[in-house]
Design an enzyme around this catalytic site. Structure first.
Site, PDB file in Angstrom:
ATOM      1  N   GLU A   1       2.575  -8.098   8.592  1.00  0.00           N
ATOM      2  CA  GLU A   1       2.615  -6.538   8.500  1.00  0.00           C
ATOM      3  C   GLU A   1       3.467  -6.003   7.659  1.00  0.00           C
ATOM      4  O   GLU A   1       3.550  -4.730   7.260  1.00  0.00           O
ATOM      5  CB  GLU A   1       2.901  -5.835  10.062  1.00  0.00           C
ATOM      6  CG  GLU A   1       2.523  -4.651  10.275  1.00  0.00           C
ATOM      7  CD  GLU A   1       2.645  -4.094  11.633  1.00  0.00           C
ATOM      8  OE1 GLU A   1       2.609  -4.835  12.437  1.00  0.00           O
ATOM      9  OE2 GLU A   1       2.506  -2.808  11.933  1.00  0.00           O
TER      10      GLU A   1
ATOM     11  N   PRO B   1       0.931  -1.257   0.022  1.00  0.00           N
ATOM     12  CA  PRO B   1      -0.062  -0.064  -0.012  1.00  0.00           C
ATOM     13  C   PRO B   1       0.741   1.308  -0.028  1.00  0.00           C
ATOM     14  O   PRO B   1       0.662   2.334  -0.260  1.00  0.00           O
ATOM     15  CB  PRO B   1      -0.691  -0.099   1.346  1.00  0.00           C
ATOM     16  CG  PRO B   1      -0.811  -1.440   1.685  1.00  0.00           C
ATOM     17  CD  PRO B   1       0.746  -2.211   1.223  1.00  0.00           C
TER      18      PRO B   1
ATOM     19  N   ASP C   1      -6.414  -0.812 -27.074  1.00  0.00           N
ATOM     20  CA  ASP C   1      -5.874   0.586 -27.662  1.00  0.00           C
ATOM     21  C   ASP C   1      -6.542   1.707 -27.208  1.00  0.00           C
ATOM     22  O   ASP C   1      -6.174   2.734 -26.844  1.00  0.00           O
ATOM     23  CB  ASP C   1      -5.608   0.482 -28.903  1.00  0.00           C
ATOM     24  CG  ASP C   1      -4.580  -0.723 -29.537  1.00  0.00           C
ATOM     25  OD1 ASP C   1      -4.532  -0.899 -30.779  1.00  0.00           O
ATOM     26  OD2 ASP C   1      -3.869  -1.016 -28.818  1.00  0.00           O
TER      27      ASP C   1
ATOM     28  N   ARG D   1      -1.318  -8.823 -20.934  1.00  0.00           N
ATOM     29  CA  ARG D   1      -2.033  -8.527 -22.151  1.00  0.00           C
ATOM     30  C   ARG D   1      -1.249  -7.683 -22.946  1.00  0.00           C
ATOM     31  O   ARG D   1      -1.730  -7.623 -24.137  1.00  0.00           O
ATOM     32  CB  ARG D   1      -3.357  -7.725 -21.494  1.00  0.00           C
ATOM     33  CG  ARG D   1      -4.234  -8.048 -20.641  1.00  0.00           C
ATOM     34  CD  ARG D   1      -5.099  -7.161 -19.917  1.00  0.00           C
ATOM     35  NE  ARG D   1      -5.983  -6.244 -21.242  1.00  0.00           N
ATOM     36  CZ  ARG D   1      -6.714  -6.890 -21.594  1.00  0.00           C
ATOM     37  NH1 ARG D   1      -7.382  -7.845 -21.516  1.00  0.00           N
ATOM     38  NH2 ARG D   1      -7.449  -6.148 -22.780  1.00  0.00           N
TER      39      ARG D   1
END
Ligand code: 9WO
Length: 253
Positions: free
Chosen positions: A116, A89, A169, A154
Site C-alpha cells: 500500500e 499515484p 524534437d 532517449r
C-alpha cells in the site's frame, strides 16, 4: 548518467530496459542502471520489508529501515549527489519538461514502492520529489520507473539516431506528433497524402507542422499555448480548423 532503482524486483527493472533505445544507451555507456533490493538490508529470520498499517485497513506498508539502508547503499556507491524520486499515484504528473530536467542530472535514485505504500517518515526524510505517470494505481512503482528510465535514456546525447532525434524534437516543441505513413501508397484503408510523395521538403514540413498543431488543438488543447504561437503557426492552425468549419456549415445546412 547513473540511475539507481530501489526495488523489491531488480531483475524486473533490468528486463524492462534491456532493449531498444535504453539498451543501446547502456551499451554506449550513456546510462548506467543499478538495482538495490531493500530485502537485502532487512533484518530477522524472515527479512521483513513490510508490516501492517497502524490504524488498521487493507494492505501492508513498507518498513523504513530496509528502504533507508538500501538508499544509503545506493548513495554510497557513487560520490555524485543524487536526486531521489518516489514513483507514486500521489506524485506530480510526469511531463517532457520534467523528463528533460531529470535527464540533465548526473544521478537519480528511483524509489519503487509496493503493497500500500511506504512509511511516510521515510518519504519525508529521504524523497526529493514524488512523480506520477498517470492517475491509476499499479501493483508497484517499477513500471513507472521503467517509463522514467526510457524517457530519460532517449535524451542522453548519442542515444538516438539522427532520425529518431529529429522525431523526438518534433514532440519537444510541446505539440503532439503528426501522422506517419509508409508503403503501400494505395490501400483499402486509404491513400497516402500526396504532399508526402511530392519531394517538396518545405511543403512536407509545412504539412507535418499543420497536422501536429491541428491534432494538439483537437486532442490536447491544454498543451497548446495559442498566444505563444508564431504568425506562421497561427496561419497553419487556421487552415486546419477551416476543414471543420466547412463540415460545420454543411451540418448547419
Ligand atoms: C495499494 C493498496 C492496497 C489496498 C488498499 C489501498 C491500496 N493502495 C495501494 C497503493 O496505492 N499502492 C501503491 C503501489 C503504493 C506505491 C507503489 N505502488 C504504485 C505506484 N502503484 N501505482 C504507482 C504509480 C506510480 C507512478 N505513477 C502512477 C502509478
Amino acid at each position: 548518467m547513473r540511475i539507481d532503482v530501489i526495488t523489491l524486483f531488480p531483475d524486473f527493472i533490468a528486463q524492462c530496459v534491456a532493449f531498444g533505445v535504453t539498451g543501446r544507451a547502456g551499451e554506449r555507456q550513456l546510462l548506467s542502471l543499478h538495482g538495490w533490493n531493500p530485502r537485502d538490508y532487512a533484518e530477522g529470520n524472515y527479512r521483513r520489508v513490510d508490516e501492517r498499517p497502524f490504524g488498521g485497513g487493507p494492505g501492508m506498508v513498507m518498513l523504513i529501515d530496509p528502504l533507508r539502508a538500501a538508499i544509503a547503499a545506493a548513495r554510497a556507491a557513487d560520490p555524485a549527489p543524487a536526486r531521489i524520486v518516489y514513483l507514486t499515484p500521489q506524485g506530480a504528473p510526469l511531463t517532457q519538461a520534467k523528463v528533460r530536467e531529470l535527464a540533465t542530472r548526473e544521478r537519480v535514485i528511483l524509489l519503487c514502492g509496493r503493497y500500500e505504500g511506504v512509511d511516510e517518515r521515510l518519504i519525508e526524510a529521504e524523497v526529493d520529489e514524488e512523480v506520477s505517470i498517470g492517475d491509476y494505481v499499479l501493483s508497484g512503482g517499477e513500471l513507472a520507473a521503467a517509463v522514467v528510465i526510457d524517457a530519460v535514456a532517449r535524451l542522453q546525447e548519442g542515444a538516438l539516431s539522427d532520425a529518431e532525434s529529429a522525431a523526438q524534437d518534433s514532440f519537444e516543441g510541446g505539440l503532439l506528433d503528426c501522422p506517419h505513413y509508409t508503403r503501400p501508397v494505395e490501400h483499402e484503408l486509404g491513400r497516402v497524402p500526396d504532399v508526402l510523395m511530392s519531394g517538396n521538403h518545405a511543403e512536407i514540413a509545412r504539412w507535418r507542422r499543420r497536422e501536429a498543431l491541428g491534432r494538439t488543438w483537437q486532442r490536447r488543447p491544454d498543451l497548446l499555448d495559442e498566444p505563444a504561437l508564431s504568425k506562421a503557426d497561427h496561419q497553419l492552425l487556421n487552415e486546419y480548423r477551416a476543414r471543420f468549419a466547412e463540415v460545420g456549415d454543411d451540418f448547419d445546412g
